[in-house]
Write an enzyme that holds these catalytic residues in place. Structure first.
Site, PDB file in Angstrom:
ATOM      1  N   ASN A 411       0.849  -1.189   0.000  1.00  0.00           N
ATOM      2  CA  ASN A 411       0.000   0.000   0.000  1.00  0.00           C
ATOM      3  C   ASN A 411       0.891   1.249   0.000  1.00  0.00           C
ATOM      4  O   ASN A 411       1.747   1.397   0.884  1.00  0.00           O
ATOM      5  CB  ASN A 411      -0.905   0.019   1.238  1.00  0.00           C
ATOM      6  CG  ASN A 411      -1.721   1.296   1.331  1.00  0.00           C
ATOM      7  OD1 ASN A 411      -2.701   1.474   0.609  1.00  0.00           O
ATOM      8  ND2 ASN A 411      -1.331   2.207   2.210  1.00  0.00           N
ATOM      9  N   GLU A 412       0.693   2.113  -0.986  1.00  0.00           N
ATOM     10  CA  GLU A 412       1.408   3.397  -1.072  1.00  0.00           C
ATOM     11  C   GLU A 412       2.910   3.223  -0.840  1.00  0.00           C
ATOM     12  O   GLU A 412       3.548   3.998  -0.126  1.00  0.00           O
ATOM     13  CB  GLU A 412       0.814   4.403  -0.091  1.00  0.00           C
ATOM     14  CG  GLU A 412      -0.640   4.747  -0.403  1.00  0.00           C
ATOM     15  CD  GLU A 412      -1.204   5.859   0.463  1.00  0.00           C
ATOM     16  OE1 GLU A 412      -0.502   6.344   1.372  1.00  0.00           O
ATOM     17  OE2 GLU A 412      -2.360   6.256   0.226  1.00  0.00           O
ATOM     18  N   ASN A 462      -5.251   5.069  -4.640  1.00  0.00           N
ATOM     19  CA  ASN A 462      -5.742   5.814  -3.486  1.00  0.00           C
ATOM     20  C   ASN A 462      -5.866   7.276  -3.912  1.00  0.00           C
ATOM     21  O   ASN A 462      -4.859   7.953  -4.112  1.00  0.00           O
ATOM     22  CB  ASN A 462      -4.787   5.687  -2.303  1.00  0.00           C
ATOM     23  CG  ASN A 462      -4.694   4.258  -1.781  1.00  0.00           C
ATOM     24  OD1 ASN A 462      -5.475   3.401  -2.163  1.00  0.00           O
ATOM     25  ND2 ASN A 462      -3.733   4.003  -0.916  1.00  0.00           N
ATOM     26  N   TYR A 468      -7.080  16.465  -0.530  1.00  0.00           N
ATOM     27  CA  TYR A 468      -5.697  16.920  -0.422  1.00  0.00           C
ATOM     28  C   TYR A 468      -5.240  17.728  -1.639  1.00  0.00           C
ATOM     29  O   TYR A 468      -4.272  18.479  -1.550  1.00  0.00           O
ATOM     30  CB  TYR A 468      -4.757  15.723  -0.245  1.00  0.00           C
ATOM     31  CG  TYR A 468      -4.940  14.987   1.059  1.00  0.00           C
ATOM     32  CD1 TYR A 468      -4.770  15.639   2.280  1.00  0.00           C
ATOM     33  CD2 TYR A 468      -5.283  13.646   1.083  1.00  0.00           C
ATOM     34  CE1 TYR A 468      -4.936  14.968   3.482  1.00  0.00           C
ATOM     35  CE2 TYR A 468      -5.451  12.962   2.282  1.00  0.00           C
ATOM     36  CZ  TYR A 468      -5.275  13.633   3.473  1.00  0.00           C
ATOM     37  OH  TYR A 468      -5.440  12.958   4.660  1.00  0.00           O
ATOM     38  N   TRP A 547     -12.636   5.280   1.801  1.00  0.00           N
ATOM     39  CA  TRP A 547     -11.737   5.352   2.949  1.00  0.00           C
ATOM     40  C   TRP A 547     -12.383   6.268   3.976  1.00  0.00           C
ATOM     41  O   TRP A 547     -12.418   7.464   3.813  1.00  0.00           O
ATOM     42  CB  TRP A 547     -10.353   5.884   2.544  1.00  0.00           C
ATOM     43  CG  TRP A 547      -9.383   5.734   3.676  1.00  0.00           C
ATOM     44  CD1 TRP A 547      -9.005   6.695   4.571  1.00  0.00           C
ATOM     45  CD2 TRP A 547      -8.723   4.531   4.069  1.00  0.00           C
ATOM     46  NE1 TRP A 547      -8.145   6.156   5.496  1.00  0.00           N
ATOM     47  CE2 TRP A 547      -7.958   4.830   5.207  1.00  0.00           C
ATOM     48  CE3 TRP A 547      -8.723   3.232   3.573  1.00  0.00           C
ATOM     49  CZ2 TRP A 547      -7.176   3.884   5.860  1.00  0.00           C
ATOM     50  CZ3 TRP A 547      -7.956   2.298   4.220  1.00  0.00           C
ATOM     51  CH2 TRP A 547      -7.182   2.621   5.349  1.00  0.00           C
ATOM     52  N   LYS A 568     -11.949  10.189   8.467  1.00  0.00           N
ATOM     53  CA  LYS A 568     -12.560   9.987   7.151  1.00  0.00           C
ATOM     54  C   LYS A 568     -13.627   8.895   7.161  1.00  0.00           C
ATOM     55  O   LYS A 568     -14.196   8.572   6.105  1.00  0.00           O
ATOM     56  CB  LYS A 568     -11.484   9.652   6.116  1.00  0.00           C
ATOM     57  CG  LYS A 568     -10.503  10.783   5.848  1.00  0.00           C
ATOM     58  CD  LYS A 568      -9.536  10.422   4.735  1.00  0.00           C
ATOM     59  CE  LYS A 568      -8.514  11.517   4.506  1.00  0.00           C
ATOM     60  NZ  LYS A 568      -7.553  11.638   5.625  1.00  0.00           N
TER      61      LYS A 568
END
Length: 677
Positions: A411-412, A462, A468, A547, A568
């Protein structure tokens, strides 16, 4: 009837072996925090009585400041076995411990485990004293800097024995309990269609006797009423002190397919090990037969039919408890998600407890499960091996669950600066294909065009356009450009979301203070309305997951007037409030009639004029303000909006009446307007 069936399926897991004893070891533990000399343990430590599961970060891991305790904790318990257990194989199975674990019995180190969230088991037979008390000690560390994933992530790394412990007693010839924490039985779905299913069974049988043992291994598939559908038998000579994989193949004509929420049919599979006339071990588990594919243009396809995966991402975590949650709490969390209408859950960012996968199987909810390789890596062989062991454990422990359709490897992973992660991702991707050639590999990407994204079979993004960066309206353009540039790649949204405090409100959709303390609920609602519209217009998105399902602990955060919390979620951390966005998804995903007035907690109004926004999937809706009917404009996605209305000074009653056939529903809220004059 469905509830009864679900209960029977869960019992099938719990009573998986009639010839091996599984004894809960969750009670009667003592805990001490800090570094302790094991030789002076009883004198040095200040012990507290606890039960499992347990974490030492339940409170300091959720209060903000990024200063929660990361270090060592010790667990101690007495263990008694009588002389009748002599001659058995005795195992200890840990559901999970975060992150580095050492297990001692009577002062002797019997094993270590590197990695959180996955189960592991040790054979303690050589170390047991019978007819007397044995001292069991477990040292667990979540210290910063361990060469164990995750090294960095946007959630609290809760230390401790976060899941339960079992004592397992087996005969000397048995299905192994040591194959990376699995149950030692695997069913591979080699070829499945509406007309035929070809399945390969493997059972790993261990002989701890000093002599070879002749055994008959029976493989059975039963209908859910217990009627035997197919049975094969294999006679094998199992050499001493060896574990032998025994295989068998089944062909089933016109199988009853596991068909998601519509029909989550589960057969019953069983493996029996017999020596002479005695059954020495067996393992029983539900079996869901299905086939699926992921197409770059058509998205996810289940049993030959389009089946868009639409749902949420879920952390296994609770207020004041961290990861140390019960099966009852797991069920409650999943039930709220299912009530919203989700058909899919991304189980983030690590392996969840066994119950979760069993329950999803029984409900027909499809899931993505993954390893905690997040943000950055260490460029060392030790770290890579720990990543591989975690992934191998994940796959072997969860291999037989029909709800799982992909194995997530990271992930990321490009988020933090550090070594190039591509070689490790290639290594993990290869391991997925070696362990399970029937399921695709995947990863969740923060940056949509990094080389790592092209390693796995499919991937998802994502995305936080409108939170953001960028605007909500740009998410559709982003997806289309990516799809056009990589037409052969299967893409989805593994995360998308916006923060919301349920008691912060404003008129209009002005952007919040993202990194500050102003996260009005209405903006989250606006965000998700825009995203769902874009998602429904793009069938090529193979999976999308909000999310997140629930607000969760991230002790480094300090925003939204909730230090230590990522807000969130569609539901608050304490599970007490379903935010407006939850009901927006429910009205679109759950066909049951409903009506819901938005901004119900925006009770203290400072402007004399406003509008009413509500959600309903009913044929007719009437809105009243202080007893007078207000016209409504119907918009797409089951949104209804009034024109501008004038509030009176003081109490204002807002009422919505909805009609579907002969059913009437209503929703009411009270708003207060205090004039500035």
């Amino acid at each position: 009837m469905k509830l009864i069936y679900t209960f029977l399926i869960l019992c099938c897991y719990l009573l998986s072996s009639a010839h091996a004893q599984r004894i809960s070891m969750n009670d009667h533990w003592k805990f001490a925090k800090g570094d302790i000399d094991v030789s002076m343990l009883s004198q040095q430590a200040v012990w507290t009585n606890i039960t499992l599961p347990h974490t030492w970060n339940g409170y300091d891991g959720q209060d903000g400041g990024d200063d929660y305790y990361r270090g060592t904790g010790w667990y101690m318990r007495a263990l008694s076995l009588d002389k009748n257990d002599w001659g058995k194989c005795i195992y200890l199975r840990f559901g999970a411990a975060n992150y580095l674990t050492e297990v001692y019995l009577n002062g002797v180190l019997i094993g270590t485990h590197s990695g959180g969230y996955t189960a592991f088991a040790f054979d303690i037979t050589p170390f047991v004293r019978y007819d007397m008390s044995n001292q069991l000690l477990v040292k667990v560390s979540n210290a910063d800097g361990l060469p164990i994933p995750p090294l960095s992530a946007d959630f609290t790394f809760f230390g401790g024995l976060i899941r339960g412990v079992e004592l397992i007693k087996k005969n000397k010839l048995h299905i192994t309990a040591e194959d990376y924490g699995s149950n030692g039985v695997y069913v591979r779905q080699d070829k499945v269609s509406d007309k035929e299913a070809i399945l390969s069974f493997t059972a790993k049988v261990r002989n701890t006797e000093k002599n070879a043992q002749k055994a008959v291994i029976s493989f059975l598939i039963k209908e859910r009423d217990g009627k035997v559908l197919k049975e094969t038998k294999e006679e094998k000579m199992i050499l001493p002190e060896t574990t032998m994989p025994i295989t068998s193949t089944f062909r089933i004509g016109n199988p009853h397919l596991w068909n998601g929420k519509k029909d989550p049919y589960l057969y019953i599979a069983e493996v029996k090990v017999k020596v002479g006339s005695e059954i020495v071990d067996n393992y029983t588990f539900p079996l869901g037969i299905r086939y699926y594919s992921i197409d770059p243009d058509r998205g996810f396809i289940l049993n030959g039919r389009s089946y868009p995966l639409r749902g949420v991402s879920l952390h296994e975590e609770r207020k004041d408890k961290g990861n140390a949650v019960s099966d009852t709490e797991r069920k409650e969390d999943i039930d709220r998600i299912v009530a919203m209408g989700s058909n899919y859950i991304r189980l983030s960012h690590y392996q969840h407890g066994d119950f979760t996968y069993r329950y999803l199987d029984s409900l027909g909810i499809i899931c993505w499960t993954e390893t905690p390789v997040i943000n950055k890596i260490k460029d060392t062989e030790e770290f890579a091996v720990n990543c591989e062991n975690g992934l191998r454990s994940l796959i072997r422990q969860l291999y037989n669950h029909p709800s799982i359709v992909v194995w997530g490897v990271s992930n990321e992973i490009n988020y933090r600066k550090g070594p190039n992660p591509a070689p490790l991702i290639e290594r993990l991707n290869k391991l997925v294909h070696q362990e399970d050639p029937t399921r695709p590999s995947t990863l969740a990407a923060m940056f949509s065009e990094r080389p790592t994204n092209l390693i796995t079979d499919v991937y998802s993004n994502n995305r936080y356009d409108g939170w953001y960066y960028n605007t909500v309206e740009e998410i559709g353009t982003f997806a289309d450009k990516l799809h056009q540039k990589y037409p052969q790649r299967c893409i989805g949204f593994s995360e998308y979301g916006a923060g919301a405090h349920p008691y912060q409100h404003q008129e209009g959709n002005g952007k919040p203070d993202i990194d500050g303390h102003w996260h009005p609920e209405g903006y989250q609602t606006y965000f998700h309305e825009g995203y769902l519209k874009a998602i429904q217009q793009r069938p090529y998105l193979w999976s999308t997951s909000v999310w997140a399902a629930y607000d969760f602990a991230s002790d480094s955060r300090n925003e939204g007037n909730q230090p230590g919390i990522n807000d969130k979620g569609l539901i608050t951390h304490d599970r007490q409030i379903k935010k407006d966005a939850y009901y927006f998804y429910k009205v679109n995903w759950n066909p049951e009639p409903m009506v819901y007035i938005c901004e119900r907690r925006f009770t203290g109004r400072t402007q004399p004029e406003t509008s009413v926004r509500l959600y309903s999937n009913c044929e007719r809706v009437i809105l009243k303000l202080n007893g007078e009917e207000i016209p409504l404009e119907k918009r797409e996605k089951h949104i209804l909006v009034s024109g501008t209305i004038a509030l009176k000074v003081g109490v204002n009653h807002v009422e919505a009446l909805a009609y579907q056939g002969d059913k009437q529903l209503e929703d009411k809220v009270v708003w207060y307007y205090l004039s500035e004059n």
